[in-house]
Motif scaffolding. Structure first.
Motif, PDB file in Angstrom:
ATOM      1  N   ASP A  21      55.826  13.964   1.684  1.00  0.00           N
ATOM      2  CA  ASP A  21      57.085  14.720   1.714  1.00  0.00           C
ATOM      3  C   ASP A  21      57.484  15.070   0.284  1.00  0.00           C
ATOM      4  O   ASP A  21      56.854  14.632  -0.680  1.00  0.00           O
ATOM      5  CB  ASP A  21      58.192  13.950   2.443  1.00  0.00           C
ATOM      6  CG  ASP A  21      58.557  12.629   1.802  1.00  0.00           C
ATOM      7  OD1 ASP A  21      58.513  12.519   0.553  1.00  0.00           O
ATOM      8  OD2 ASP A  21      58.919  11.694   2.536  1.00  0.00           O
ATOM      9  N   GLU A  23      59.992  14.205  -1.614  1.00  0.00           N
ATOM     10  CA  GLU A  23      60.395  13.097  -2.480  1.00  0.00           C
ATOM     11  C   GLU A  23      59.182  12.364  -3.028  1.00  0.00           C
ATOM     12  O   GLU A  23      59.160  11.992  -4.205  1.00  0.00           O
ATOM     13  CB  GLU A  23      61.318  12.133  -1.727  1.00  0.00           C
ATOM     14  CG  GLU A  23      62.689  12.725  -1.435  1.00  0.00           C
ATOM     15  CD  GLU A  23      63.431  13.161  -2.691  1.00  0.00           C
ATOM     16  OE1 GLU A  23      63.524  12.373  -3.656  1.00  0.00           O
ATOM     17  OE2 GLU A  23      63.908  14.303  -2.712  1.00  0.00           O
ATOM     18  N   ASP A  24      58.176  12.133  -2.185  1.00  0.00           N
ATOM     19  CA  ASP A  24      56.937  11.497  -2.648  1.00  0.00           C
ATOM     20  C   ASP A  24      56.271  12.351  -3.729  1.00  0.00           C
ATOM     21  O   ASP A  24      55.763  11.831  -4.722  1.00  0.00           O
ATOM     22  CB  ASP A  24      55.940  11.336  -1.501  1.00  0.00           C
ATOM     23  CG  ASP A  24      56.360  10.341  -0.442  1.00  0.00           C
ATOM     24  OD1 ASP A  24      57.287   9.547  -0.682  1.00  0.00           O
ATOM     25  OD2 ASP A  24      55.758  10.369   0.648  1.00  0.00           O
ATOM     26  N   PRO A 111      59.069  24.196   0.642  1.00  0.00           N
ATOM     27  CA  PRO A 111      58.723  24.156   2.066  1.00  0.00           C
ATOM     28  C   PRO A 111      58.828  25.524   2.716  1.00  0.00           C
ATOM     29  O   PRO A 111      59.623  26.368   2.300  1.00  0.00           O
ATOM     30  CB  PRO A 111      59.763  23.191   2.658  1.00  0.00           C
ATOM     31  CG  PRO A 111      60.869  23.142   1.677  1.00  0.00           C
ATOM     32  CD  PRO A 111      60.307  23.519   0.344  1.00  0.00           C
ATOM     33  N   ALA A 115      55.829  23.081   8.934  1.00  0.00           N
ATOM     34  CA  ALA A 115      55.308  22.068   8.023  1.00  0.00           C
ATOM     35  C   ALA A 115      54.604  22.704   6.825  1.00  0.00           C
ATOM     36  O   ALA A 115      54.217  22.010   5.895  1.00  0.00           O
ATOM     37  CB  ALA A 115      54.334  21.160   8.761  1.00  0.00           C
TER      38      ALA A 115
END
Length: 159
Positions: A21, A23-24, A111, A115
């Motif tokens: 995601d 944040e990762d 994004p 997905a």
């Protein structure tokens, strides 16, 4: 009780991290900031929908320990792999020149509607690599032992 990992928890162990995601991916971007690599060390494998680059990564996670122990700062070779890649484009990158060394400033994710989305590898000197992806899946893995940074100093940026 669960708590977040700390840099101290890693010790001198090689990194092996993944991002699923945004944040990762920010963590991976921070760890790869100021990595350098020859332009010839990038590869897109369309059949596997994978883009990979072998980086000489500055070990930001070791900076404080190096200063405290008064030892040279380090770099390590790391493999940055981006999966689910459907299209790659670049600007300001000459891949055929073996002497071209690129410097990675950041890894950003925009994004899409589902997905999917776009990952941009921003390079020093106004260069960049744009990866159209179907889903966010990125990994960073150290593949060599750390070595003394040739510059013997941490990268810095004039603001």
């Amino acid at each position: 009780m669960t708590e977040d990992a700390r840099f101290e928890d890693g010790g001198d162990k090689p990194l092996n991290l993944g991002a699923l995601d945004a944040e990762d991916l920010k963590v991976l971007s921070t760890l790869t900031q100021d990595a350098v690599f020859p332009a010839t060390e990038m590869q897109w494998i369309p059949g596997e929908r994978r883009f990979a680059v072998l980086l000489n990564r500055f070990r930001w996670e070791d900076l404080q320990a190096a200063k405290a122990r008064k030892r040279v700062v380090e770099r390590v070779q790391s493999l940055l792999v981006i999966d689910n890649v459907v299209h790659v484009a670049s600007q300001g990158v000459v891949r055929s020149d073996e002497d071209t060394i690129l410097s990675l400033l950041s890894v950003a994710y925009t994004p899409g509607e589902d997905a999917d989305g776009v990952i941009e590898l921003m390079l020093a000197g106004d260069g960049g690599i744009r990866l159209q992806i179907e889903a966010l899946e990125v990994s960073l893995r150290d593949v060599t032992r750390p070595y003394g940074a040739p510059s013997k100093s941490a990268p810095h940026h004039d603001v």
